[in-house]
Design a protein around this motif. Structure first.
Motif, PDB file in Angstrom:
ATOM      1  N   ARG A 103      53.253 -79.770  -0.657  1.00  0.00           N
ATOM      2  CA  ARG A 103      54.698 -79.946  -0.530  1.00  0.00           C
ATOM      3  C   ARG A 103      55.352 -78.580  -0.377  1.00  0.00           C
ATOM      4  NH1 ARG A 103      56.859 -81.204  -5.061  1.00  0.00           N
ATOM      5  NH2 ARG A 103      58.793 -82.028  -4.181  1.00  0.00           N
ATOM      6  N   LEU A 104      56.347 -78.507   0.511  1.00  0.00           N
ATOM      7  CA  LEU A 104      57.012 -77.238   0.810  1.00  0.00           C
ATOM      8  C   LEU A 104      58.532 -77.381   0.674  1.00  0.00           C
ATOM      9  CD1 LEU A 104      55.017 -76.283   4.049  1.00  0.00           C
ATOM     10  CD2 LEU A 104      54.430 -75.716   1.675  1.00  0.00           C
ATOM     11  N   PRO A 105      59.045 -77.613  -0.521  1.00  0.00           N
ATOM     12  CA  PRO A 105      60.491 -77.776  -0.689  1.00  0.00           C
ATOM     13  C   PRO A 105      61.252 -76.474  -0.467  1.00  0.00           C
ATOM     14  CG  PRO A 105      59.419 -77.685  -2.825  1.00  0.00           C
ATOM     15  CD  PRO A 105      58.325 -77.753  -1.800  1.00  0.00           C
ATOM     16  N   VAL A 106      62.458 -76.601   0.030  1.00  0.00           N
ATOM     17  CA  VAL A 106      63.330 -75.455   0.315  1.00  0.00           C
ATOM     18  C   VAL A 106      64.636 -75.612  -0.448  1.00  0.00           C
ATOM     19  CG1 VAL A 106      64.603 -74.228   2.125  1.00  0.00           C
ATOM     20  CG2 VAL A 106      62.340 -75.173   2.627  1.00  0.00           C
ATOM     21  N   GLU A 107      65.087 -74.523  -1.066  1.00  0.00           N
ATOM     22  CA  GLU A 107      66.416 -74.475  -1.658  1.00  0.00           C
ATOM     23  C   GLU A 107      67.153 -73.266  -1.076  1.00  0.00           C
ATOM     24  OE1 GLU A 107      67.870 -76.682  -3.426  1.00  0.00           O
ATOM     25  OE2 GLU A 107      66.201 -77.958  -4.072  1.00  0.00           O
ATOM     26  N   HIS A 108      68.457 -73.362  -1.004  1.00  0.00           N
ATOM     27  CA  HIS A 108      69.255 -72.353  -0.307  1.00  0.00           C
ATOM     28  C   HIS A 108      70.084 -71.503  -1.258  1.00  0.00           C
ATOM     29  CE1 HIS A 108      68.577 -74.140   3.716  1.00  0.00           C
ATOM     30  NE2 HIS A 108      68.445 -75.251   3.005  1.00  0.00           N
ATOM     31  N   ILE A 109      70.185 -70.232  -0.913  1.00  0.00           N
ATOM     32  CA  ILE A 109      71.181 -69.370  -1.524  1.00  0.00           C
ATOM     33  C   ILE A 109      72.113 -68.915  -0.404  1.00  0.00           C
ATOM     34  CG2 ILE A 109      69.734 -68.652  -3.437  1.00  0.00           C
ATOM     35  CD1 ILE A 109      69.255 -66.012  -1.940  1.00  0.00           C
ATOM     36  N   TYR A 110      73.306 -68.483  -0.788  1.00  0.00           N
ATOM     37  CA  TYR A 110      74.322 -68.224   0.227  1.00  0.00           C
ATOM     38  C   TYR A 110      74.926 -66.832   0.096  1.00  0.00           C
ATOM     39  CZ  TYR A 110      73.844 -73.172   1.017  1.00  0.00           C
ATOM     40  OH  TYR A 110      73.313 -74.409   1.289  1.00  0.00           O
ATOM     41  N   GLY A 111      75.170 -66.242   1.245  1.00  0.00           N
ATOM     42  CA  GLY A 111      75.832 -64.953   1.368  1.00  0.00           C
ATOM     43  C   GLY A 111      76.215 -64.817   2.824  1.00  0.00           C
ATOM     44  N   THR A 112      76.466 -63.622   3.278  1.00  0.00           N
ATOM     45  CA  THR A 112      76.701 -63.430   4.699  1.00  0.00           C
ATOM     46  C   THR A 112      75.383 -63.509   5.449  1.00  0.00           C
ATOM     47  OG1 THR A 112      77.527 -61.899   6.385  1.00  0.00           O
ATOM     48  CG2 THR A 112      76.502 -60.938   4.440  1.00  0.00           C
ATOM     49  N   ASP A 113      75.429 -63.947   6.696  1.00  0.00           N
ATOM     50  CA  ASP A 113      74.188 -63.967   7.492  1.00  0.00           C
ATOM     51  C   ASP A 113      74.137 -62.776   8.441  1.00  0.00           C
ATOM     52  OD1 ASP A 113      76.018 -64.667   9.455  1.00  0.00           O
ATOM     53  OD2 ASP A 113      74.805 -66.296  10.273  1.00  0.00           O
ATOM     54  N   LEU A 114      74.926 -61.756   8.159  1.00  0.00           N
ATOM     55  CA  LEU A 114      74.982 -60.572   9.016  1.00  0.00           C
ATOM     56  C   LEU A 114      73.739 -59.710   8.816  1.00  0.00           C
ATOM     57  CD1 LEU A 114      76.897 -59.081  11.011  1.00  0.00           C
ATOM     58  CD2 LEU A 114      77.746 -57.793   9.020  1.00  0.00           C
ATOM     59  N   ALA A 133      70.177 -61.372  -8.843  1.00  0.00           N
ATOM     60  CA  ALA A 133      70.985 -62.511  -9.279  1.00  0.00           C
ATOM     61  C   ALA A 133      70.893 -63.671  -8.299  1.00  0.00           C
ATOM     62  CB  ALA A 133      72.442 -62.076  -9.456  1.00  0.00           C
ATOM     63  N   ARG A 134      70.949 -63.364  -7.005  1.00  0.00           N
ATOM     64  CA  ARG A 134      70.879 -64.441  -6.010  1.00  0.00           C
ATOM     65  C   ARG A 134      69.506 -65.116  -6.027  1.00  0.00           C
ATOM     66  NH1 ARG A 134      75.279 -64.856  -2.775  1.00  0.00           N
ATOM     67  NH2 ARG A 134      76.584 -63.004  -2.449  1.00  0.00           N
ATOM     68  N   LEU A 135      68.442 -64.327  -6.139  1.00  0.00           N
ATOM     69  CA  LEU A 135      67.109 -64.923  -6.133  1.00  0.00           C
ATOM     70  C   LEU A 135      66.847 -65.704  -7.420  1.00  0.00           C
ATOM     71  CD1 LEU A 135      64.868 -62.283  -4.354  1.00  0.00           C
ATOM     72  CD2 LEU A 135      66.193 -64.174  -3.404  1.00  0.00           C
TER      73      LEU A 135
END
Length: 242
Positions: A32-43, A56-58
Protein backbone atom coordinates in the motif's frame (compact mmCIF):
# COMPACT_ATOMS: atom_id res chain seq x y z
CA UNK A 1 0.71 -6.01 4.23
CA UNK A 2 3.50 -3.49 3.68
CA UNK A 3 2.58 0.18 3.89
CA UNK A 4 4.86 2.96 2.69
CA UNK A 5 3.60 6.44 3.47
CA UNK A 6 4.44 9.45 1.33
CA UNK A 7 4.32 13.12 2.28
CA UNK A 8 3.56 15.02 -0.91
CA UNK A 9 3.70 18.83 -1.26
CA UNK A 10 0.50 20.52 -2.44
CA UNK A 11 -1.05 18.89 -5.56
CA UNK A 12 0.45 18.10 -8.95
CA UNK A 13 1.26 14.47 -9.81
CA UNK A 14 0.24 12.61 -6.65
CA UNK A 15 -1.86 10.27 -8.81
CA UNK A 16 1.42 8.53 -9.70
CA UNK A 17 1.37 6.78 -6.31
CA UNK A 18 -1.92 4.90 -6.73
CA UNK A 19 -0.73 4.16 -10.28
CA UNK A 20 2.52 2.74 -8.91
CA UNK A 21 0.54 0.66 -6.42
CA UNK A 22 -1.40 -0.87 -9.30
CA UNK A 23 1.71 -1.42 -11.42
CA UNK A 24 3.31 -3.23 -8.49
CA UNK A 25 0.41 -5.68 -8.49
CA UNK A 26 -2.41 -3.95 -6.65
CA UNK A 27 -4.07 -5.95 -3.89
CA UNK A 28 -2.12 -9.08 -4.90
CA UNK A 29 1.20 -7.46 -4.00
CA UNK A 30 0.34 -6.65 -0.40
CA UNK A 31 1.88 -3.18 -0.91
CA UNK A 32 0.00 0.00 0.00
CA UNK A 33 1.28 3.46 -0.93
CA UNK A 34 -0.89 6.06 0.85
CA UNK A 35 -0.21 9.76 0.28
CA UNK A 36 -0.86 12.69 2.60
CA UNK A 37 -0.35 16.33 1.67
CA UNK A 38 1.32 19.29 3.25
CA UNK A 39 0.84 22.78 1.89
CA UNK A 40 2.99 25.78 1.12
CA UNK A 41 3.95 27.65 -2.01
CA UNK A 42 4.72 25.53 -5.06
CA UNK A 43 7.33 28.02 -6.27
CA UNK A 44 10.70 26.57 -7.26
CA UNK A 45 12.73 29.11 -5.30
CA UNK A 46 15.19 28.48 -2.48
CA UNK A 47 13.50 30.35 0.41
CA UNK A 48 10.12 28.81 -0.36
CA UNK A 49 11.63 25.34 -0.70
CA UNK A 50 13.41 25.64 2.65
CA UNK A 51 10.07 26.50 4.25
CA UNK A 52 8.29 23.67 2.47
CA UNK A 53 10.73 21.07 3.79
CA UNK A 54 10.89 22.42 7.33
CA UNK A 55 10.74 20.15 10.35
CA UNK A 56 7.33 21.50 11.39
CA UNK A 57 5.73 20.86 8.01
CA UNK A 58 7.12 17.33 7.74
CA UNK A 59 6.04 16.55 11.29
CA UNK A 60 2.55 17.58 10.21
CA UNK A 61 2.80 15.16 7.30
CA UNK A 62 3.99 12.37 9.57
CA UNK A 63 1.00 12.97 11.85
CA UNK A 64 -1.37 12.75 8.89
CA UNK A 65 0.20 9.45 7.81
CA UNK A 66 -0.07 7.90 11.26
CA UNK A 67 -3.59 6.59 10.61
CA UNK A 68 -2.18 4.42 7.81
CA UNK A 69 0.32 2.78 10.22
CA UNK A 70 3.20 3.01 7.72
CA UNK A 71 6.26 0.78 7.91
CA UNK A 72 8.34 3.62 6.43
CA UNK A 73 7.76 7.18 5.26
CA UNK A 74 9.30 9.20 2.43
CA UNK A 75 9.28 12.95 1.85
CA UNK A 76 8.17 12.90 -1.78
CA UNK A 77 9.87 16.11 -2.84
CA UNK A 78 13.24 16.42 -4.54
CA UNK A 79 13.81 20.17 -4.40
CA UNK A 80 12.40 20.40 -0.87
CA UNK A 81 15.16 18.05 0.29
CA UNK A 82 18.29 18.72 -1.81
CA UNK A 83 17.93 22.47 -1.18
CA UNK A 84 19.21 21.72 2.35
CA UNK A 85 22.45 20.19 1.08
CA UNK A 86 23.66 16.68 1.90
CA UNK A 87 23.98 17.03 5.67
CA UNK A 88 20.87 19.17 5.99
CA UNK A 89 18.84 16.65 4.01
CA UNK A 90 20.18 13.85 6.21
CA UNK A 91 19.08 15.75 9.30
CA UNK A 92 15.71 16.37 7.65
CA UNK A 93 15.20 12.62 7.09
CA UNK A 94 16.37 11.78 10.60
CA UNK A 95 13.92 14.23 12.14
CA UNK A 96 11.12 12.93 9.94
CA UNK A 97 11.89 9.39 11.03
CA UNK A 98 11.82 10.46 14.67
CA UNK A 99 8.45 12.16 14.17
CA UNK A 100 6.99 9.17 12.33
CA UNK A 101 8.59 6.49 14.49
CA UNK A 102 9.65 4.49 11.41
CA UNK A 103 12.52 4.60 8.88
CA UNK A 104 12.39 7.70 6.67
CA UNK A 105 14.05 9.17 3.62
CA UNK A 106 13.45 11.67 0.82
CA UNK A 107 13.40 11.75 -2.96
CA UNK A 108 16.87 13.30 -3.14
CA UNK A 109 18.43 10.37 -1.30
CA UNK A 110 16.27 8.03 -3.38
CA UNK A 111 18.05 9.21 -6.54
CA UNK A 112 21.48 8.52 -5.04
CA UNK A 113 20.52 5.10 -3.68
CA UNK A 114 18.80 4.07 -6.91
CA UNK A 115 21.75 5.13 -9.04
CA UNK A 116 24.13 3.16 -6.86
CA UNK A 117 21.86 0.11 -6.95
CA UNK A 118 22.19 0.13 -10.74
CA UNK A 119 25.93 0.81 -10.71
CA UNK A 120 25.41 4.27 -12.21
CA UNK A 121 28.24 6.75 -11.69
CA UNK A 122 27.80 9.37 -14.40
CA UNK A 123 24.47 10.94 -15.25
CA UNK A 124 22.69 13.54 -17.34
CA UNK A 125 20.20 15.63 -15.38
CA UNK A 126 17.17 17.07 -17.14
CA UNK A 127 15.43 19.29 -14.62
CA UNK A 128 12.21 21.23 -14.74
CA UNK A 129 13.51 23.78 -12.24
CA UNK A 130 15.11 27.18 -12.77
CA UNK A 131 18.86 26.93 -13.27
CA UNK A 132 19.90 28.00 -9.76
CA UNK A 133 17.71 25.36 -8.14
CA UNK A 134 18.77 22.66 -10.62
CA UNK A 135 22.43 23.33 -9.79
CA UNK A 136 21.74 22.55 -6.14
CA UNK A 137 20.61 19.09 -7.26
CA UNK A 138 23.87 18.68 -9.15
CA UNK A 139 25.76 19.61 -5.97
CA UNK A 140 23.72 17.10 -3.97
CA UNK A 141 24.47 14.30 -6.41
CA UNK A 142 28.17 15.16 -6.31
CA UNK A 143 28.10 14.90 -2.52
CA UNK A 144 26.63 11.42 -3.01
CA UNK A 145 29.44 10.37 -5.33
CA UNK A 146 27.55 10.75 -8.62
CA UNK A 147 29.12 12.77 -11.43
CA UNK A 148 26.83 14.94 -13.53
CA UNK A 149 28.20 15.12 -17.07
CA UNK A 150 25.44 17.41 -18.34
CA UNK A 151 22.58 19.39 -16.84
CA UNK A 152 19.64 21.12 -18.48
CA UNK A 153 16.96 23.21 -16.79
CA UNK A 154 13.53 23.91 -18.25
CA UNK A 155 13.18 27.01 -16.03
CA UNK A 156 9.61 26.20 -14.92
CA UNK A 157 8.72 28.28 -11.89
CA UNK A 158 5.96 26.26 -10.23
CA UNK A 159 5.02 22.65 -9.54
CA UNK A 160 1.54 23.28 -10.94
CA UNK A 161 3.04 24.13 -14.33
CA UNK A 162 5.15 20.97 -14.26
CA UNK A 163 2.14 18.85 -13.37
CA UNK A 164 0.27 20.23 -16.39
CA UNK A 165 2.87 19.03 -18.90
CA UNK A 166 1.48 16.67 -21.54
CA UNK A 167 2.90 13.12 -21.68
CA UNK A 168 4.67 13.81 -24.97
CA UNK A 169 6.30 16.90 -23.46
CA UNK A 170 7.49 14.87 -20.49
CA UNK A 171 8.91 12.17 -22.77
CA UNK A 172 10.73 14.74 -24.89
CA UNK A 173 12.10 16.50 -21.85
CA UNK A 174 13.44 13.21 -20.51
CA UNK A 175 14.85 11.95 -23.80
CA UNK A 176 15.99 15.20 -25.33
CA UNK A 177 18.81 16.02 -22.92
CA UNK A 178 20.83 12.80 -22.81
CA UNK A 179 24.62 12.83 -22.99
CA UNK A 180 26.75 10.11 -24.61
CA UNK A 181 28.95 9.83 -21.50
CA UNK A 182 26.00 9.42 -19.13
CA UNK A 183 25.15 6.00 -17.72
CA UNK A 184 21.59 7.18 -17.07
CA UNK A 185 19.27 10.17 -17.32
CA UNK A 186 17.84 11.61 -14.11
CA UNK A 187 14.58 13.55 -14.16
CA UNK A 188 13.91 15.19 -10.78
CA UNK A 189 10.63 16.79 -9.63
CA UNK A 190 7.79 14.76 -8.13
CA UNK A 191 5.37 17.25 -9.72
CA UNK A 192 6.04 15.60 -13.10
CA UNK A 193 4.05 12.57 -14.27
CA UNK A 194 6.66 10.18 -15.63
CA UNK A 195 5.69 6.61 -14.72
CA UNK A 196 3.86 6.04 -17.99
CA UNK A 197 6.82 7.27 -20.05
CA UNK A 198 9.84 5.57 -18.45
CA UNK A 199 9.92 2.34 -20.45
CA UNK A 200 9.51 4.11 -23.80
CA UNK A 201 12.20 6.67 -23.02
CA UNK A 202 14.59 3.94 -21.84
CA UNK A 203 14.00 2.04 -25.07
CA UNK A 204 14.67 5.19 -27.07
CA UNK A 205 17.88 6.02 -25.21
CA UNK A 206 19.15 2.52 -24.51
CA UNK A 207 19.95 3.34 -20.88
CA UNK A 208 18.18 3.64 -17.53
CA UNK A 209 15.99 6.62 -16.77
CA UNK A 210 15.41 7.53 -13.13
CA UNK A 211 12.49 9.82 -12.35
CA UNK A 212 11.35 11.39 -9.11
CA UNK A 213 8.16 9.50 -8.29
CA UNK A 214 9.67 6.23 -9.55
CA UNK A 215 12.72 6.42 -7.25
CA UNK A 216 10.60 7.69 -4.36
CA UNK A 217 8.43 4.58 -4.45
CA UNK A 218 11.53 2.40 -4.83
CA UNK A 219 13.19 4.11 -1.87
CA UNK A 220 10.23 3.45 0.37
CA UNK A 221 10.35 -0.23 -0.51
CA UNK A 222 14.13 -0.27 0.01
CA UNK A 223 13.65 1.06 3.53
CA UNK A 224 11.63 -2.05 4.43
CA UNK A 225 13.85 -4.49 2.53
CA UNK A 226 11.58 -5.10 -0.44
CA UNK A 227 12.60 -5.09 -4.09
CA UNK A 228 9.67 -6.23 -6.25
CA UNK A 229 10.45 -7.05 -9.87
CA UNK A 230 8.08 -5.50 -12.41
CA UNK A 231 8.48 -4.64 -16.08
CA UNK A 232 6.39 -1.48 -16.07
CA UNK A 233 8.56 0.87 -13.98
CA UNK A 234 11.84 0.93 -15.84
CA UNK A 235 15.23 -0.70 -15.33
CA UNK A 236 15.27 0.19 -11.63
CA UNK A 237 12.44 -2.22 -10.90
CA UNK A 238 13.92 -4.93 -13.11
CA UNK A 239 17.32 -5.11 -11.40
CA UNK A 240 17.70 -8.04 -9.00
CA UNK A 241 20.60 -6.26 -7.34
CA UNK A 242 18.23 -3.42 -6.32
Amino acid sequence: MTTIGFIYPDHAAEDEYPLAEQLLGGDRSGIRLPVEHIYGTDLHAVPELLDLGSEARLAEGAALLAKHEPDAVVWACTSGSFVYGWEGARDQSDRLGAAAGVPASSTSFAFVHAAKALGIRRVAVTASYPDDVARLFVDFLAAGGIEVVSMSSADIDTAAEVGALAPEAVAELAAGHDHPDADAVLVPDTAMRTLGEINAVEARLGKPVLTANQVTVWEGLRLVGQAPLVRTLGALFQARSA
